[in-house]
Design an enzyme around this catalytic site. Sequence first.
Site, PDB file in Angstrom:
ATOM      1  N   HIS A  91       0.846  -1.279   0.032  1.00 11.59           N
ATOM      2  CA  HIS A  91       0.041   0.078   0.143  1.00 11.59           C
ATOM      3  C   HIS A  91       0.772   1.381   0.230  1.00 11.59           C
ATOM      4  O   HIS A  91       0.528   2.000   0.622  1.00 11.59           O
ATOM      5  CB  HIS A  91      -0.924   0.034   1.140  1.00 11.59           C
ATOM      6  N   ASN A 164     -10.203  -2.809   2.987  1.00 14.13           N
ATOM      7  CA  ASN A 164      -9.968  -2.500   1.392  1.00 14.13           C
ATOM      8  C   ASN A 164     -11.345  -2.507   0.614  1.00 14.13           C
ATOM      9  O   ASN A 164     -12.418  -2.514   1.202  1.00 14.13           O
ATOM     10  CB  ASN A 164      -9.437  -4.071   0.789  1.00 14.13           C
ATOM     11  N   TYR A 378       1.063  -4.254  12.002  1.00 15.71           N
ATOM     12  CA  TYR A 378       0.979  -2.822  11.432  1.00 15.71           C
ATOM     13  C   TYR A 378       1.730  -2.078  12.714  1.00 15.71           C
ATOM     14  O   TYR A 378       2.425  -1.084  12.233  1.00 15.71           O
ATOM     15  CB  TYR A 378      -0.527  -2.539  11.659  1.00 15.71           C
TER      16      TYR A 378
HETATM   17 FE1  HDD Z   1      -2.377  -5.004   5.425  1.00 20.80          FE
HETATM   18  C1  HDD Z   1      -0.994  -1.776   4.849  1.00 20.80           C
HETATM   19  C2  HDD Z   1      -5.482  -3.433   4.216  1.00 20.80           C
HETATM   20  C3  HDD Z   1      -3.834  -8.120   5.339  1.00 20.80           C
HETATM   21  C4  HDD Z   1       0.581  -6.035   6.834  1.00 20.80           C
HETATM   22  N1  HDD Z   1      -3.024  -3.044   4.776  1.00 20.80           N
HETATM   23  C5  HDD Z   1      -2.241  -1.940   4.820  1.00 20.80           C
HETATM   24  C6  HDD Z   1      -3.115  -0.682   4.253  1.00 20.80           C
HETATM   25  C7  HDD Z   1      -4.295  -1.409   4.045  1.00 20.80           C
HETATM   26  C8  HDD Z   1      -4.336  -2.651   4.490  1.00 20.80           C
HETATM   27  C9  HDD Z   1      -5.357  -0.466   3.505  1.00 20.80           C
HETATM   28  C10 HDD Z   1      -2.656   0.436   4.072  1.00 20.80           C
HETATM   29  C11 HDD Z   1      -2.929   1.467   5.160  1.00 20.80           C
HETATM   30  C12 HDD Z   1      -2.567   2.855   4.961  1.00 20.80           C
HETATM   31  O1  HDD Z   1      -3.068   3.521   4.051  1.00 20.80           O
HETATM   32  O2  HDD Z   1      -1.510   3.290   5.512  1.00 20.80           O
HETATM   33  N2  HDD Z   1      -4.427  -5.704   4.776  1.00 20.80           N
HETATM   34  C13 HDD Z   1      -5.205  -4.848   4.389  1.00 20.80           C
HETATM   35  C14 HDD Z   1      -6.583  -5.742   4.322  1.00 20.80           C
HETATM   36  C15 HDD Z   1      -6.094  -7.184   4.731  1.00 20.80           C
HETATM   37  C16 HDD Z   1      -4.494  -7.001   5.017  1.00 20.80           C
HETATM   38  C17 HDD Z   1      -7.899  -5.364   4.227  1.00 20.80           C
HETATM   39  C18 HDD Z   1      -6.658  -8.187   4.781  1.00 20.80           C
HETATM   40  C19 HDD Z   1      -8.134  -8.482   5.362  1.00 20.80           C
HETATM   41  N3  HDD Z   1      -1.762  -6.631   5.905  1.00 20.80           N
HETATM   42  C20 HDD Z   1      -2.656  -7.896   6.023  1.00 20.80           C
HETATM   43  C21 HDD Z   1      -1.825  -8.874   6.415  1.00 20.80           C
HETATM   44  C22 HDD Z   1      -0.519  -8.317   7.111  1.00 20.80           C
HETATM   45  C23 HDD Z   1      -0.796  -6.900   6.684  1.00 20.80           C
HETATM   46  C24 HDD Z   1      -2.420 -10.342   6.900  1.00 20.80           C
HETATM   47  C25 HDD Z   1       0.457  -9.019   7.623  1.00 20.80           C
HETATM   48  C26 HDD Z   1       0.524 -10.180   8.304  1.00 20.80           C
HETATM   49  N4  HDD Z   1      -0.683  -4.143   5.901  1.00 20.80           N
HETATM   50  C27 HDD Z   1       0.183  -4.875   6.645  1.00 20.80           C
HETATM   51  C28 HDD Z   1       1.338  -3.873   7.001  1.00 20.80           C
HETATM   52  C29 HDD Z   1       0.970  -2.432   6.408  1.00 20.80           C
HETATM   53  C30 HDD Z   1      -0.241  -2.830   5.727  1.00 20.80           C
HETATM   54  C31 HDD Z   1       2.734  -4.448   6.376  1.00 20.80           C
HETATM   55  C32 HDD Z   1       1.957  -1.838   5.278  1.00 20.80           C
HETATM   56  C33 HDD Z   1       1.933  -0.476   5.864  1.00 20.80           C
HETATM   57  C34 HDD Z   1       1.096  -0.283   7.139  1.00 20.80           C
HETATM   58  O3  HDD Z   1       0.876  -1.554   7.298  1.00 20.80           O
HETATM   59  O4  HDD Z   1       1.257   0.819   7.644  1.00 20.80           O
HETATM   60  O5  HDD Z   1       1.631  -3.958   8.212  1.00 20.80           O
END
Ligand code: HDD
Length: 704
Positions: A91, A164, A378
Amino acid sequence: MPDDTPLFHPTADTQSSRDTTTRKTKRGAGGETHQQADGAPHLTTAQGAPVADNQNTLRAGPRGPALMEDFAMREKIFHFDHERIPERVVHARGYGAHGYFEVTDALADITSAHLFQKAGMRVPAFVRFSTVAGNKGSADMVRDVRGFAVKLYTEEGNWDIVGNNIPVFFIQDPIKFPDLIHSVKDEPDRGFPQAQSAHDNFWDFVSLMPESMHMVMWQMSDRTIPRSFRFMEGFGVHSFRFVNADGKSTFVKFHWKPRQGLQSVLWDEAVKINGADPDFHRRDLWNAINSGDYPEWDLAVQLFDDDFADRFDFDILDPTKIIPEEDVPLRVVGRLVLNRNVDNFFAETEQVAFCTQNIVPGVDFSNDPLLQGRNFSYLDTQLKRLGGPNFTHIPINAPRCPMHHFQQDGHMQMRGPKGRANYEPNSWAQGGPRADTTRGHHSFAEPIEGEKRKLRAESFADHYSQARQFYISQTDIEQAHIAEALVFELSKVETVAIRERVVAHLPNIDESLAKKVAEGLGLQSVPAPHVPAVTPRGDLPPSDALSIIRKGPDSFRGRTLGIVMTDGIEDALLDALIAATEDAGGKVVLIAPAVGGVTTIGGRHIVANEKIDGAPSVLFDAVAVLADDAGAAQLGEMHPARCFAADARAHAKFIALSAEAAALFNADSADGTAQGIHILTGPQDAVPFLEACGALRCWERPGG
Ligand code: HDD
């Protein structure tokens, strides 16, 4: 060179190192200088020291070596060198805006959450939309899932709903997330392709992960090429819990429903929009908010209890499943309004830190394993991105309610708590905060038992039934788009075995889809289907709620009409078209062979917003071409104008034409309003045209 050689100064008001006293300064009461006479503040270093020369480094002689002693130069370069923070690992590309969330239907019996206690409660909100796979500088209109992350600044802390625009996910267990993301991002040896799933690694991974098939259907649908952030839904995905004052729990799923109606583009448009305007989505949101056309979403909840959860055909903890709206109806409980653009992209949109763990009293997690894994990820990722544990001190992340705790120190500490007590319990008179058992967050007291093992519940094993339900819920047009998207993506896959392995999943979803995709790929036959862990069900009924076209808008509100004009056009026709668009709540972009504009038959000079080369028809929801005979001939000679017309036709857009412009569109007497092509005979035809545009596309037109 002698010392008195005149120095080079690039701009007139640049001050030479020997000429710093000529501009007048104002002195504050304490004698400090704040502003120059013209009102502009003094340039200073980050330490506050006024800077005398921002054009020349301190030198030993005009042509001599630079001196390290130039602290202002060194500080400036030092800071520049460190301007970037790591982009989000997923993202990375996103765009945010401020607004508010207002409760329209209280839920006091269901949750003790402060904001849901009565209708009318309002809290500030910040929302960041994003793509998943691309880097920070990638294009907006790629085929990808869109993030829809909402931060609500409530009186009992920040509540983040990090969702999402698709209600399900690819995987059931967080341990697979790094694999999923590695597979979709650019391949590690070559560093491409960027921001797209159309490559071997992604399809290799999902072909080996049957649990991703439901999400793949959504991903290949038009949901992943939304027309704008304003026209897409958002979903919390997981089942969460609401907990009321008596400790009673109700499961809840969150849905954001755009009041603007749903809308997506065609794949051919998406490809061209990325070239014409890679910032299409962020520009759209920025412009809409700046012009006062604030996007709004209803927050709807699906509420259900343990009895329903036990009766449900699938596991409510499985994030690859939806709960159909027909089974648990949506209840609208609030609205989200985005009404303020950011002042600074980096400070707000880049530094905002969403965490699924950010919940408030009255809200609790379910045992969805993906959600539990996210709760670790997160917070952890913010440490890497923002550099320390004090990221809640950054204004965009700071709660808007009072905070009291004993956390201290660390990088970039902005708050110096006073007093001696930095631990608890303590016996000091000013002993600091204490836990509050009444107001504090209580987890739902869920009885837990079971063996400690690495395993997945049998109730998560059906991977195809809801994929099929999604597919059969689409209109014919949408089904065709899914098949075309699969063919496109798999045609980019170089390894035939991977293509075949993906297609072998499709008969478990829908035989006709499998056949279409196999044919599109030129396979000799549909490969033998994978043996599913659980026999897919064929009896799940179609749901209209899953189609975009069935949930489109009922007017042209919030949409854009691109009008191509040439010299000699009729004033009344142009004026009527602009007025009808604005009355319908839409916007007009005026396009001309030259951006300077055109002169009407009445002698008015109309300035254009765009030259035709920079405003292809893919950027607009509907188009009009107004030209006289000479103008039509002029456009006919221009390649961009011919492409404008051909694309608008092929993309099933509603088209309004002056009679003279008809030839450019190969429009003849066989065409007509039934085909979405309106030859305007006079100003009176403008309103009916705009009414027709409310449908957004004329799917009935053969070949678009
Ligand atoms: Fe995630 C970012 C949505 C599964 C780990 N995720 C991130 C963002 C969104 C989502 C919208 C961007 C937030 C922003 O605008 O800063 N992610 C989802 C959805 C998931 C999902 C709807 C499943 C239902 N994500 C998911 C899993 C993991 C992560 C299973 C890890 C085990 N996601 C992350 C992260 C991020 C992230 C690595 C990257 C940047 C951040 O968090 O701030 O932690």
